[in-house]
Each structure stands twice: as structure tokens, then as C-alpha cells.
Enzyme design. Structure first.
Site, short mmCIF file in Angstrom:
data_model
loop_
_atom_site.label_atom_id
_atom_site.label_comp_id
_atom_site.label_asym_id
_atom_site.label_seq_id
_atom_site.Cartn_x
_atom_site.Cartn_y
_atom_site.Cartn_z
N ASP A 67 0.84 -1.20 0.00
CA ASP A 67 0.00 0.00 0.00
C ASP A 67 0.87 1.24 0.00
O ASP A 67 2.09 1.17 0.17
CB ASP A 67 -0.95 0.01 1.21
CG ASP A 67 -0.27 -0.47 2.49
OD1 ASP A 67 0.92 -0.19 2.69
OD2 ASP A 67 -0.93 -1.15 3.30
N ASP A 136 -8.08 -3.22 14.39
CA ASP A 136 -9.46 -3.44 13.97
C ASP A 136 -9.59 -4.56 12.95
O ASP A 136 -10.64 -4.77 12.36
CB ASP A 136 -10.07 -2.15 13.40
CG ASP A 136 -9.28 -1.61 12.22
OD1 ASP A 136 -8.29 -2.25 11.80
OD2 ASP A 136 -9.65 -0.53 11.69
N HIS A 138 -7.77 -4.88 10.09
CA HIS A 138 -7.49 -4.57 8.69
C HIS A 138 -6.17 -5.18 8.24
O HIS A 138 -5.26 -5.40 9.03
CB HIS A 138 -7.51 -3.05 8.43
CG HIS A 138 -6.33 -2.29 8.97
ND1 HIS A 138 -6.40 -1.48 10.07
CD2 HIS A 138 -5.05 -2.20 8.53
CE1 HIS A 138 -5.23 -0.91 10.30
NE2 HIS A 138 -4.39 -1.34 9.37
N GLU A 143 -9.88 -1.43 5.32
CA GLU A 143 -10.53 -1.19 6.60
C GLU A 143 -11.75 -2.10 6.76
O GLU A 143 -12.22 -2.71 5.79
CB GLU A 143 -10.96 0.28 6.69
CG GLU A 143 -9.81 1.28 6.58
CD GLU A 143 -8.99 1.40 7.85
OE1 GLU A 143 -9.09 0.49 8.72
OE2 GLU A 143 -8.26 2.38 7.99
#
Length: 261
Positions: A67, A136, A138, A143
Site C-alpha cells: 500500500d 481493527d 485490517h 478497513e
């Protein structure tokens, strides 16, 4: 998926680096997918040590980026291209032409995403993709509630992720970009071997949800359950919420050595 519980971050880094070295012996021009952040650093340090000791040859390896931030100036020290140049390319003695990554400064970001998908395909795909996991759940910058079939695309970061990453920007969340280009979950699943590395108690809930929870977009890392060769390497702290931890220890301790990761 296979879960390997190691004593600490250093042991995890050495284990994953060993798998990368074995891959490079079998396929010297392998495409290694790499992630940023503090978690994978022991992997890169261990692999560089193997190269220096002439126990691994990375001279023909290619490095694929997971990314990238959008909008950081070219050469910004916290652009992921710059980070990976410092942490991976330079320690392994690789030149810039070994690097595959999306252009986070492109005028046409949609075209940049499509171009990166083409570049990965033309390279023959990723042989081993190293992943971290967010608190979380990801992976990459996919996300919660990202499509499990998603491809490389533009994403807006949650405030939680921006806050987590502020430590790389002098603790100032205002400096953290709001947008990124990320390989999609579908793109990640195209890699031939996925290795997720997680360390620390702060990742324990996310690891448990990814490994033992239901397959659900609310925990993007749970998509690894769909992959035929996914390995989760965790230290004792990150494994602390796993109900099947004893089973995972048993299976790893009895795995034939020739199988590797």
C-alpha cells in the site's frame, strides 16, 4: 490456516525470514510482497542478516508494495516507498528497479491503481506476501467492511488507523494522510503464500477474530481463511485470546520439518 506461536518478535522475524530465504533458493527471482510498520522489521533485519552471511541470495528478488499513502511529496521520508527503500531494498542490496509499487502522487489515482494491478500480473504475481494486522482487523489498508473481492483501489482511512500511524509523523495525526492506495483483499488473496505476522497483546483480539471468528468483512483479515496457503505467526501475547492455542502449538511441534512454513 496454519497458526504458529513463537516466543517473541525476534523468533517470529527469524522464522518468516527463513521461509523467504527458502523461497529464494527455489525461485531466485521470487516476488516478495512486503508491508510497513514496526511489526515486520524483525523479518527484514533477519533476512538482511542471512544475506550478509551468504545464507540467502536476494540479488534477483523483486519487492512488491502492499500500500501507499496518497499525496505525500516525492521522497517524503514516511512515504511507504521511502520506508521500504530504507528497510528492505538497501539492506538487501537491491536497486530501485527491483521495486513494484503504486504511484500515490499520480494525477489519475484510478489509473494508478489499475497500472499496479497490471504490473503485479506482468511480474507473475506475488510469491509470498507478508502482512500485518491492524487492531481493527485490517490488512493492507482494507478497513473493516472492505469487499472481500476488492482489487487495488483508493481508500479513506479511519480515524483509528490515522491515530495508530501518527507515531510515524511526530505524533501529529494531522500530518497523516487521509487517503491511501492499497492492494484489495482479492488482490492479496492472489499471492501464492500469505504470511500474517502479529506481535503484542494489542493485536490479540484482532488475531482471534481473524483466525477463529467467522469469515466477515468486518474483520478483513478473516479473508485469510479462504486461502489455500495462509500462515499466521504470532508471539505469546498476540496469541493470548486464541481458544485453540494449545492445538496450534501441538500441530506446529509435530509438523514434518521438510514442509517448512
Amino acid at each position: 490456516m496454519e497458526v504458529v506461536i513463537v516466543p517473541d518478535a525476534r523468533a517470529g522475524g527469524e522464522l518468516v525470514a527463513g521461509a523467504m530465504a527458502s523461497l529464494l533458493r527455489e525461485k531466485p527471482d521470487a516476488v516478495l510482497g512486503v508491508a510497513t510498520g514496526s511489526t515486520p522489521l524483525p523479518v527484514y533485519e533477519a533476512l538482511a542478516a542471512l544475506v550478509r552471511a551468504c545464507r540467502a541470495d536476494a540479488s534477483r528478488a523483486r519487492i512488491a508494495q502492499l500500500d501507499e499513502y496518497v499525496g505525500l511529496p516525492a521522497g517524503h521520508p514516511e512515504s511507504y516507498r521511502s520506508v521500504l527503500a530504507r528497510e528492505v531494498l538497501e539492506p538487501l542490496g537491491l536497486k530501485e528497479d527491483a521495486f513494484l509499487g503504486p504511484d500515490g502522487g499520480a494525477a489519475d489515482l484510478t489509473a494508478a491503481c489499475a497500472a499496479y494491478e497490471r504490473a503485479l500480473a506482468e511480474a507473475g504475481g506475488v510469491d509470498l506476501q507478508l502482512l500485518g494486522i491492524g487492531t481493527d482487523g485490517h490488512i493492507g489498508f482494507n478497513e473493516p467492511c472492505s469487499s472481500l473481492a476488492s482489487r487495488t483501489r483508493l481508500k479513506t482511512l479511519t480515524e483509528r488507523t490515522r491515530a495508530d500511524n501518527a507515531r510515524f509523523f511526530d505524533g501529529d495525526v494531522a500530518q497523516v494522510p487521509r487517503h491511501v492506495i492499497t492492494q484489495g483483499i482479492g488482490t492479496i488473496l492472489d499471492a501464492r503464500h500469505l504470511v500474517l505476522l502479529a506481535t503484542g497483546e494489542g493485536k490479540a483480539d484482532a488475531v482471534a477474530a481473524a483466525v477463529e471468528g467467522p469469515l466477515a468483512a468486518v474483520c478483513p483479515a478473516s479473508a485469510l481463511q479462504l486461502h489455500p496457503h495462509a500462515t499466521v505467526v504470532v508471539d505469546e501475547a498476540a496469541a493470548s485470546r486464541l481458544r485453540l492455542a494449545d492445538y496450534f502449538r501441538h500441530t506446529w511441534s509435530h509438523k514434518p520439518e521438510w514442509q517448512g512454513l
